[in-house]
Each structure stands twice: as C-alpha cells, then as structure tokens.
Design a protein around this motif. Sequence first.
Motif, PDB file in Angstrom:
ATOM      1  N   GLY A  45       0.819  -1.211   0.000  1.00  0.00           N
ATOM      2  CA  GLY A  45       0.000   0.000   0.000  1.00  0.00           C
ATOM      3  C   GLY A  45       0.849   1.256   0.000  1.00  0.00           C
ATOM      4  N   GLN A  46       1.944   1.223   0.767  1.00  0.00           N
ATOM      5  CA  GLN A  46       2.865   2.356   0.789  1.00  0.00           C
ATOM      6  C   GLN A  46       3.397   2.655  -0.606  1.00  0.00           C
ATOM      7  OE1 GLN A  46       5.804   0.970   3.544  1.00  0.00           O
ATOM      8  NE2 GLN A  46       4.639   1.540   5.361  1.00  0.00           N
ATOM      9  N   ALA A  47       3.783   1.612  -1.307  1.00  0.00           N
ATOM     10  CA  ALA A  47       4.357   1.788  -2.642  1.00  0.00           C
ATOM     11  C   ALA A  47       3.352   2.442  -3.594  1.00  0.00           C
ATOM     12  CB  ALA A  47       4.820   0.445  -3.194  1.00  0.00           C
ATOM     13  N   LEU A  48       2.089   2.041  -3.532  1.00  0.00           N
ATOM     14  CA  LEU A  48       1.076   2.599  -4.426  1.00  0.00           C
ATOM     15  C   LEU A  48       0.821   4.070  -4.120  1.00  0.00           C
ATOM     16  CD1 LEU A  48      -1.454  -0.394  -4.490  1.00  0.00           C
ATOM     17  CD2 LEU A  48       0.172   0.290  -6.272  1.00  0.00           C
ATOM     18  N   ILE A  49       0.812   4.420  -2.833  1.00  0.00           N
ATOM     19  CA  ILE A  49       0.601   5.817  -2.456  1.00  0.00           C
ATOM     20  C   ILE A  49       1.765   6.680  -2.933  1.00  0.00           C
ATOM     21  CG2 ILE A  49       0.408   7.401  -0.512  1.00  0.00           C
ATOM     22  CD1 ILE A  49      -1.059   5.171   1.001  1.00  0.00           C
ATOM     23  N   ARG A  81      10.894  -0.350  -5.721  1.00  0.00           N
ATOM     24  CA  ARG A  81      11.679  -1.284  -4.908  1.00  0.00           C
ATOM     25  C   ARG A  81      10.834  -1.869  -3.766  1.00  0.00           C
ATOM     26  NH1 ARG A  81      15.188   1.962  -4.017  1.00  0.00           N
ATOM     27  NH2 ARG A  81      14.599   2.741  -1.967  1.00  0.00           N
ATOM     28  N   ILE A  82      10.151  -0.987  -3.052  1.00  0.00           N
ATOM     29  CA  ILE A  82       9.355  -1.443  -1.915  1.00  0.00           C
ATOM     30  C   ILE A  82       8.189  -2.307  -2.381  1.00  0.00           C
ATOM     31  CG2 ILE A  82       7.859  -0.672  -0.035  1.00  0.00           C
ATOM     32  CD1 ILE A  82       9.648   1.868   0.058  1.00  0.00           C
ATOM     33  N   GLY A  83       7.523  -1.876  -3.455  1.00  0.00           N
ATOM     34  CA  GLY A  83       6.390  -2.642  -3.972  1.00  0.00           C
ATOM     35  C   GLY A  83       6.801  -4.013  -4.457  1.00  0.00           C
ATOM     36  N   SER A  84       7.962  -4.094  -5.111  1.00  0.00           N
ATOM     37  CA  SER A  84       8.449  -5.384  -5.599  1.00  0.00           C
ATOM     38  C   SER A  84       8.721  -6.348  -4.451  1.00  0.00           C
ATOM     39  CB  SER A  84       9.719  -5.172  -6.426  1.00  0.00           C
ATOM     40  OG  SER A  84      10.275  -6.401  -6.828  1.00  0.00           O
TER      41      SER A  84
END
Length: 294
Positions: A87-91, A201-204
């Motif tokens: 969720g952080q990555a999408l935001i 990077r975080i989303g992956s």
Amino acid sequence: MAYNDAENRMNISAGLASVATAGVLVGLKAWALWQTGALSVGASLADSAVDLLISAAGLIAILYAQKPADDDHAFGHSSAEDLAALGQALIVLGSAAAIGLAAIRRLVSASPPDLASEGMGISVMIASALITAALIWWQSRVAIRTGNKVVAADRMHYVGDLLPTLGAILALWLSHDFGWHAADSIVALIAAALMLAGAGRIGSEAWNALMDRAAPDEVVEGIAAIARDWPGVRGYHDLKTRTAGAQVFVNLHIELDGDQTLEEAHEIGAALKRAIIEAYPQADVIIHKDVWRG
C-alpha cells in the motif's frame, strides 16, 4: 519465530516516532509552502504527507502483525507487514506522478510564479532535515535489531526524504541569491524520480513476499549448509522457504538412519531446528524426518 517482547516494544516505538515525526514535518512544511510558494517545498510537503499516511498504516500493521497465530491464521499475522508495504508503494507512486506533472507544467510555463520568503523557508527545511535525521537514526537501530520490514521500509522513505529536503534548501537558496527559479522545478522532478524508484523497490519486495517467494539465496544456502553438515543427518531434500513480514518460514526434510530410536531421531531434528533458528532468529522451522535409503 515471533519477535520477543523487547523487539516488539522497539518496533512500536519506531512506529510511534515515525507518526509523530511525519506530523511535525507536515505542519512545518505546509507553513513553509504557504510562505514561499516553492514547488520544491511542495514536493517535500507531499512526500511528508504521504509519509504520515504510510507511517500510520505501518504502525497499525506492526500492531496487527504482533497478534499470535489463531485458528484462522495458523502461521500468524506477519503478512500484514507486506500488505502495508505494498500500500505504501502505491501511495508513493501516485504522489510522485502528481509532483512530476506539476514540475513539468511550471518548467514549460511562460510566466512561472516567483518564490517568496526564501530565507524563512530555508530555516524550516533545515529544521525538517535535522528532525528527519534523528528519526532515521532510531529506525536504523530498530531495523538492525528486529529485522522488521515495515520499520525498514519506513526508514527508506525518510532516507529518501532527506534529498528532496536538502534539494528544496538548495532551490530556495538559488532563487534567493541568484534568481534561478527553474531550480525549484528541477529539484521537484528529481524528488519525484527518487520517489518512483523507491516505490518500485518497496512494492516489488512486498509483492514477492505476498506471492510466497523464497527467502534470499544467501539465507537458503545458509540453511542448507547447516543441514548438510549437521551430525546424524545423512542427507536432506525438499528445502522450501517463504517470507512473510520479517519472518522466514522453513520446511525441510532430513534423512536419518532407520535403525536408531525415535528419541534419537527426535533429538537430531530438534537440535538442527535450534541451530537454524539461532542462525536466523526470525525463522519458523518445520523439519520432517525420513529414513535414509543409502
């Protein structure tokens, strides 16, 4: 293996510190943006606003992930950390896109707005940088001690914040002393690019964990080396791993002599399990015992 009580307290303290810091930074930067009208300050403000949402979600995830296993979640709740990170990555992705578009529009504008109160803005951004650096120091200590993914991801956000904050200081200084207003939009574009890279990077990493990707190669190889050299183990097979939050779930079959007692076989397996957990404290290990066929 779940976090111990001291690690749980450290994780929660890092989450609370992150939320408090983000709230202070949003207030400071919103005032600086109102005073200066600088897009680079706006980019830094947007980043901090995103961080506030991320930090709040991260704190909730840290608290939820600490819940013990139950009938509906036999392997615990640690995947909440990965859901929060995704969720952080999408935001961050959406925020970066908005900042980048605004910067491009200002760069191509025939009459971009002038900045104001640059000196006051610089003072606020310096204070923001110092506050951010203090938070990063504490998050680094917690992440090293506990290995918590949410804390580590949140730390990366704030490390990424430092450059946009310093960039905003540079842009305000160039505007004030040299009249180079384009620096503001250029710094904002760089900040947006860094945010995009961090989101990817975080989303992956979060996606891989949610899809039950194996633990890093060095972890798998380390577990294999322990099993291969363990006294009484004639061989091993079907070593499987997956990650969830900070935990590594390990499933391993070992081959033992069939003529030894059940108690002897159990002792070998139990000792091997303890050795793996000692090497990888956040491991949850299941060992199956098979008869060695020679």
